[in-house]
Design a protein around this motif. Structure first.
Motif, PDB file in Angstrom:
ATOM      1  N   ALA A  40      53.028  70.786  29.484  1.00  0.00           N
ATOM      2  CA  ALA A  40      52.074  69.557  29.471  1.00  0.00           C
ATOM      3  C   ALA A  40      51.784  69.025  30.666  1.00  0.00           C
ATOM      4  O   ALA A  40      50.605  68.494  31.015  1.00  0.00           O
ATOM      5  CB  ALA A  40      53.035  68.539  29.007  1.00  0.00           C
ATOM      6  N   VAL A  41      52.628  69.198  31.770  1.00  0.00           N
ATOM      7  CA  VAL A  41      52.035  68.629  33.200  1.00  0.00           C
ATOM      8  C   VAL A  41      51.072  69.526  33.712  1.00  0.00           C
ATOM      9  O   VAL A  41      50.121  69.003  34.370  1.00  0.00           O
ATOM     10  CB  VAL A  41      53.261  68.635  34.073  1.00  0.00           C
ATOM     11  CG1 VAL A  41      52.874  68.557  35.611  1.00  0.00           C
ATOM     12  CG2 VAL A  41      54.276  67.543  33.570  1.00  0.00           C
ATOM     13  N   VAL A  42      50.905  70.747  33.551  1.00  0.00           N
ATOM     14  CA  VAL A  42      50.090  71.648  34.225  1.00  0.00           C
ATOM     15  C   VAL A  42      48.592  71.358  33.317  1.00  0.00           C
ATOM     16  O   VAL A  42      47.491  71.215  33.901  1.00  0.00           O
ATOM     17  CB  VAL A  42      50.315  73.006  33.809  1.00  0.00           C
ATOM     18  CG1 VAL A  42      49.092  73.991  34.346  1.00  0.00           C
ATOM     19  CG2 VAL A  42      51.440  73.627  34.967  1.00  0.00           C
ATOM     20  N   ARG A  43      48.807  71.063  31.925  1.00  0.00           N
ATOM     21  CA  ARG A  43      47.621  71.095  31.138  1.00  0.00           C
ATOM     22  C   ARG A  43      47.038  69.462  31.659  1.00  0.00           C
ATOM     23  O   ARG A  43      45.732  69.200  31.695  1.00  0.00           O
ATOM     24  CB  ARG A  43      47.880  70.986  29.663  1.00  0.00           C
ATOM     25  CG  ARG A  43      47.991  72.242  29.042  1.00  0.00           C
ATOM     26  CD  ARG A  43      48.358  72.532  27.753  1.00  0.00           C
ATOM     27  NE  ARG A  43      49.222  71.547  27.258  1.00  0.00           N
ATOM     28  CZ  ARG A  43      50.369  71.793  27.035  1.00  0.00           C
ATOM     29  NH1 ARG A  43      50.806  73.190  27.167  1.00  0.00           N
ATOM     30  NH2 ARG A  43      51.660  71.103  26.546  1.00  0.00           N
ATOM     31  N   LEU A  44      47.735  68.489  31.866  1.00  0.00           N
ATOM     32  CA  LEU A  44      47.238  67.345  32.252  1.00  0.00           C
ATOM     33  C   LEU A  44      46.458  67.276  33.467  1.00  0.00           C
ATOM     34  O   LEU A  44      45.710  66.375  33.695  1.00  0.00           O
ATOM     35  CB  LEU A  44      48.364  66.134  32.256  1.00  0.00           C
ATOM     36  CG  LEU A  44      48.163  64.836  32.686  1.00  0.00           C
ATOM     37  CD1 LEU A  44      47.478  64.128  31.781  1.00  0.00           C
ATOM     38  CD2 LEU A  44      49.558  64.100  32.654  1.00  0.00           C
ATOM     39  N   PRO A  49      41.424  62.173  36.114  1.00  0.00           N
ATOM     40  CA  PRO A  49      41.772  60.841  35.782  1.00  0.00           C
ATOM     41  C   PRO A  49      42.753  60.571  34.802  1.00  0.00           C
ATOM     42  O   PRO A  49      43.712  59.541  34.839  1.00  0.00           O
ATOM     43  CB  PRO A  49      40.171  60.483  35.147  1.00  0.00           C
ATOM     44  CG  PRO A  49      39.457  61.497  35.806  1.00  0.00           C
ATOM     45  CD  PRO A  49      40.199  62.595  35.801  1.00  0.00           C
ATOM     46  N   ALA A  50      43.077  61.614  33.877  1.00  0.00           N
ATOM     47  CA  ALA A  50      44.090  61.226  32.957  1.00  0.00           C
ATOM     48  C   ALA A  50      45.578  61.117  33.529  1.00  0.00           C
ATOM     49  O   ALA A  50      46.396  60.690  33.148  1.00  0.00           O
ATOM     50  CB  ALA A  50      44.079  62.223  31.669  1.00  0.00           C
ATOM     51  N   ALA A  51      45.489  62.268  34.362  1.00  0.00           N
ATOM     52  CA  ALA A  51      46.892  62.633  35.266  1.00  0.00           C
ATOM     53  C   ALA A  51      47.298  61.536  36.060  1.00  0.00           C
ATOM     54  O   ALA A  51      48.313  61.003  35.985  1.00  0.00           O
ATOM     55  CB  ALA A  51      46.557  63.786  36.053  1.00  0.00           C
ATOM     56  N   ARG A  52      46.061  60.947  36.596  1.00  0.00           N
ATOM     57  CA  ARG A  52      46.499  59.698  37.353  1.00  0.00           C
ATOM     58  C   ARG A  52      46.886  58.521  36.765  1.00  0.00           C
ATOM     59  O   ARG A  52      47.948  57.829  37.249  1.00  0.00           O
ATOM     60  CB  ARG A  52      44.996  59.051  38.330  1.00  0.00           C
ATOM     61  CG  ARG A  52      44.499  60.029  39.297  1.00  0.00           C
ATOM     62  CD  ARG A  52      43.375  59.406  39.986  1.00  0.00           C
ATOM     63  NE  ARG A  52      42.498  60.355  40.583  1.00  0.00           N
ATOM     64  CZ  ARG A  52      41.235  60.600  40.073  1.00  0.00           C
ATOM     65  NH1 ARG A  52      40.660  59.830  39.148  1.00  0.00           N
ATOM     66  NH2 ARG A  52      40.308  61.498  40.615  1.00  0.00           N
ATOM     67  N   LEU A  55      50.469  59.373  35.421  1.00  0.00           N
ATOM     68  CA  LEU A  55      51.537  59.438  36.537  1.00  0.00           C
ATOM     69  C   LEU A  55      51.576  58.020  37.464  1.00  0.00           C
ATOM     70  O   LEU A  55      52.622  58.097  38.559  1.00  0.00           O
ATOM     71  CB  LEU A  55      51.397  60.763  37.458  1.00  0.00           C
ATOM     72  CG  LEU A  55      51.239  62.058  36.541  1.00  0.00           C
ATOM     73  CD1 LEU A  55      50.969  63.082  37.375  1.00  0.00           C
ATOM     74  CD2 LEU A  55      52.704  62.145  35.821  1.00  0.00           C
ATOM     75  N   GLY A  56      50.699  57.399  37.316  1.00  0.00           N
ATOM     76  CA  GLY A  56      50.641  56.067  38.142  1.00  0.00           C
ATOM     77  C   GLY A  56      50.022  56.353  39.534  1.00  0.00           C
ATOM     78  O   GLY A  56      50.571  55.969  40.611  1.00  0.00           O
ATOM     79  N   LEU A  57      49.010  57.362  39.823  1.00  0.00           N
ATOM     80  CA  LEU A  57      48.482  57.797  41.120  1.00  0.00           C
ATOM     81  C   LEU A  57      47.124  57.198  41.221  1.00  0.00           C
ATOM     82  O   LEU A  57      46.513  56.928  40.334  1.00  0.00           O
ATOM     83  CB  LEU A  57      48.475  59.204  41.111  1.00  0.00           C
ATOM     84  CG  LEU A  57      49.805  60.134  40.704  1.00  0.00           C
ATOM     85  CD1 LEU A  57      49.660  61.295  40.890  1.00  0.00           C
ATOM     86  CD2 LEU A  57      50.977  59.651  41.722  1.00  0.00           C
ATOM     87  N   SER A  58      46.602  57.090  42.539  1.00  0.00           N
ATOM     88  CA  SER A  58      45.539  56.576  42.903  1.00  0.00           C
ATOM     89  C   SER A  58      44.442  57.872  43.196  1.00  0.00           C
ATOM     90  O   SER A  58      45.111  58.726  43.501  1.00  0.00           O
ATOM     91  CB  SER A  58      45.578  55.953  44.152  1.00  0.00           C
ATOM     92  OG  SER A  58      45.908  56.506  45.209  1.00  0.00           O
ATOM     93  N   PRO A  59      43.199  57.760  43.254  1.00  0.00           N
ATOM     94  CA  PRO A  59      42.685  58.939  43.685  1.00  0.00           C
ATOM     95  C   PRO A  59      42.989  59.509  44.933  1.00  0.00           C
ATOM     96  O   PRO A  59      42.916  60.704  45.217  1.00  0.00           O
ATOM     97  CB  PRO A  59      41.186  58.539  43.799  1.00  0.00           C
ATOM     98  CG  PRO A  59      41.101  57.287  42.614  1.00  0.00           C
ATOM     99  CD  PRO A  59      42.431  56.479  42.887  1.00  0.00           C
TER     100      PRO A  59
END
Length: 248
Positions: A40-44, A49-52, A55-59
């Protein structure tokens, strides 16, 4: 004795081990959930943008997304060397003698949102996934891990010292585990939790427990061990210990 450590958001990016082999990790009972989450993590990661968002990440943190995309191909290193930060600096795994490192490898394990539980010597890559992350299309991490990881930890057959943070304890509580709270005492006698000191002192406790030749089998004996090391530890009779830091 099994000492459970929290993971860290920051991880060493290097490594020279072969790519992740889930079948080679300790606790094979966790393999099906590990496979599901890694996939799931690899596909995400293919959708930054969806991964950010998940996961609560910024660009500016897209390097973390790239690491997740390479989970199955990037080099690995022992888990206890992969995690970094205040607690792991205080643990100082690379400064141990060979005999101490052997004891540490037997006793230390890290709670992981991605892999459930990794022993100190398990070879893992850098990754980004937190206990509070929500992966699209999957149940919560607590719903995934608790049914399989909880029984594994409960059946360890040894004293469990749970130094994980609350979010990781919630993924799989361990009935009867000894916990250690760190409080800083002010000059007026009041006490407060200090995040940095909490992590640093838990790292020092982990180092002591990882290297001692003693084998405490209860909260009482664990408290005695810590007090012999010069720590001010209080015990209310249950399984919770409180490490009190004196006023600065």
């Amino acid at each position: 004795m099994l000492v459970l450590l929290p993971p860290s958001e920051t991880k060493s990016p290097d490594g020279d081990g072969a790519p992740l082999d889930l079948a080679a990790l300790s606790t094979p009972e966790l393999t099906p959930v590990r496979e599901r989450l890694v996939g799931a993590v690899v596909r995400l990661a293919a959708d930054p943008p969806a991964a950010r968002a998940a996961l609560g990440l910024s660009p500016a943190q897209d390097v973390e997304v790239a690491r997740n995309a390479a989970l199955c191909t990037s080099p690995t290193k022992p888990a206890i060397e992969r995690y970094t930060g205040v607690l792991y600096d205080a643990l100082g795994i690379r400064t141990l003698t060979r005999a101490q490192r052997a004891r540490a490898d037997r006793r230390l394990a890290v709670g992981s949102a991605l892999l459930g539980l990794v022993r100190a010597g398990d070879a893992i890559p850098a990754y980004r996934l937190s206990a509070g992350s929500a992966l699209p299309g999957l149940p919560t991490l607590r719903a995934l891990w608790r049914p399989v990881l909880g029984p594994v930890l409960a059946a360890s057959g040894e004293l469990v010292v749970d130094l994980r943070s609350g979010a990781y304890q919630a993924l799989a509580p361990v009935p009867g585990a000894v916990t250690v709270d760190v409080l800083s005492e002010r000059p007026d006698g009041s006490r407060t939790v200090v995040s940095h000191a909490n992590k640093a002192h838990k790292g020092r406790v982990a180092r002591l427990l990882a290297t001692t030749t003693a084998e405490p089998d209860s909260a009482v004996r664990l408290r005695a061990l810590l007090r012999r090391a010069g720590l001010h530890v209080e015990h209310d009779g249950g399984t919770a210990l409180t490490l009190v830091l004196p006023p600065a």
